[in-house]
Design an enzyme around this catalytic site. Structure first.
Site, PDB file in Angstrom:
ATOM      1  N   HIS A 140       2.780  -7.102   4.449  1.00 50.30           N
ATOM      2  CA  HIS A 140       1.426  -6.599   4.661  1.00 50.30           C
ATOM      3  C   HIS A 140       0.998  -6.799   6.111  1.00 50.30           C
ATOM      4  CE1 HIS A 140       0.016  -5.765   0.473  1.00 50.30           C
ATOM      5  NE2 HIS A 140       1.109  -6.484   0.216  1.00 50.30           N
ATOM      6  N   GLU A 180      -2.276   0.360   7.683  1.00 47.17           N
ATOM      7  CA  GLU A 180      -1.386  -0.692   7.191  1.00 47.17           C
ATOM      8  C   GLU A 180      -0.186  -0.114   6.454  1.00 47.17           C
ATOM      9  OE1 GLU A 180      -1.479  -4.713   4.367  1.00 47.17           O
ATOM     10  OE2 GLU A 180      -3.261  -3.430   4.514  1.00 47.17           O
ATOM     11  N   GLU A 191       1.673 -11.612   6.074  1.00 48.52           N
ATOM     12  CA  GLU A 191       0.614 -10.849   6.749  1.00 48.52           C
ATOM     13  C   GLU A 191       0.945 -10.827   8.234  1.00 48.52           C
ATOM     14  OE1 GLU A 191      -1.833  -9.137   5.594  1.00 48.52           O
ATOM     15  OE2 GLU A 191      -2.458  -9.934   3.647  1.00 48.52           O
ATOM     16  N   HIS A 244       0.830  -1.206   0.000  1.00 47.37           N
ATOM     17  CA  HIS A 244       0.000   0.000   0.000  1.00 47.37           C
ATOM     18  C   HIS A 244       0.871   1.266   0.000  1.00 47.37           C
ATOM     19  CE1 HIS A 244      -3.315  -2.784   0.509  1.00 47.37           C
ATOM     20  NE2 HIS A 244      -2.590  -3.370   1.443  1.00 47.37           N
TER      21      HIS A 244
END
Length: 255
Positions: free
Chosen positions: A79, A24, A141, A10
């Protein structure tokens, strides 16, 4: 020379997942930059390129194109999860086989050893960065931003450092990275415990007093470190500041 492409997920107009006062995009960049520092300072024979180094928007195509054009040996996308769960999980593209599966197992295991996160397992997914990268690729993640317990951990710099350290340890094992052939690093340590909760408590106390801290598991003890330097003078200066703040600081030379 091993070429590792690090992709903080992102950025810019795309915040990614949000929750508990966190975004995030900020967390992924913090982990990626900390990982870059570790790999740059402590290893030789490794070349790094990041998809972004600041809060900027980078499209998925631009991320994989950059890695492909650079000729990366490995693509690591970082992430943070959402959806009400808890813990760490990692993804590779379905049916890719070795060496990607081996890299996933190694890095996944090292991250789990480095941090206090539940192990959600090694998984597969048809994500763009895994599908369109021309080299082995892994997406991690790192906790759930919308789960309070995970978010509280992600809010501490010591936990971010531990996540970065876990990724670095995994990359070291996966690619047989060699430590820099210097005389070693002078590390400033303020405590060592058999119980991780005690180390985490001391690390939080250190952060509250303005020190960057990280908890490392070594020789069966959880050690709280607040700095590592090639110069002993710099380490001694930090140790003195820590002692003035009430910590029992020592300087250790590690090769």
């Amino acid at each position: 020379m091993v070429k590792i492409f690090i992709d903080p997920g992102h950025g810019g107009s795309d915040p990614g997942a949000t929750g508990n006062g966190l975004q995030e995009k900020t967390l992924t960049l913090q982990i990626a930059l900390a990982l870059r520092t570790i790999l740059t300072n402590e290893y030789e024979g490794v070349s790094l390129l990041l998809s972004r180094t600041s809060d900027q928007y980078v499209s998925l195509n631009d991320r994989t194109n950059a890695a492909n054009n650079w000729g990366a040996d490995f693509f690591l996308s970082i992430h943070v999860n959402s959806g009400g769960g808890t813990g760490f999980e990692s993804y590779i593209y379905p049916d890719v086989g070795a060496p990607t599966t081996t890299y996933q197992s190694t890095i996944h295991s090292e991250v789990i050893q480095a941090v206090d996160f539940a192990d959600r397992g090694k998984k597969t997914a048809n994500f763009h960065v895994l599908r369109e990268s021309a080299m082995p690729a892994l997406l991690t993640e790192n906790g759930f931003i919308d789960t309070v317990s995970d978010a509280n951990k992600l809010k501490t710099s010591s936990f971010i450092q531990s996540l970065a350290r876990g990724h670095a340890n995994g990359l070291e094992q996966a690619f047989n990275l060699k430590k820099t052939s210097s005389s070693g690093l002078y590390k400033v340590q303020i405590g060592a415990f058999k119980v991780k909760a005690n180390a985490d408590s001391l690390a939080s106390n250190a952060e509250a007093k303005g020190f960057d801290s990280i908890v490392l598991l070594k020789d069966g003890l959880y050690k709280v470190q607040i700095g590592a330097f090639s110069s002993k003078d710099n380490a001694d200066t930090l140790a003195a500041r820590a002692k003035n703040a009430g910590f029992d600081a020592i300087v250790i030379l590690e090769s």
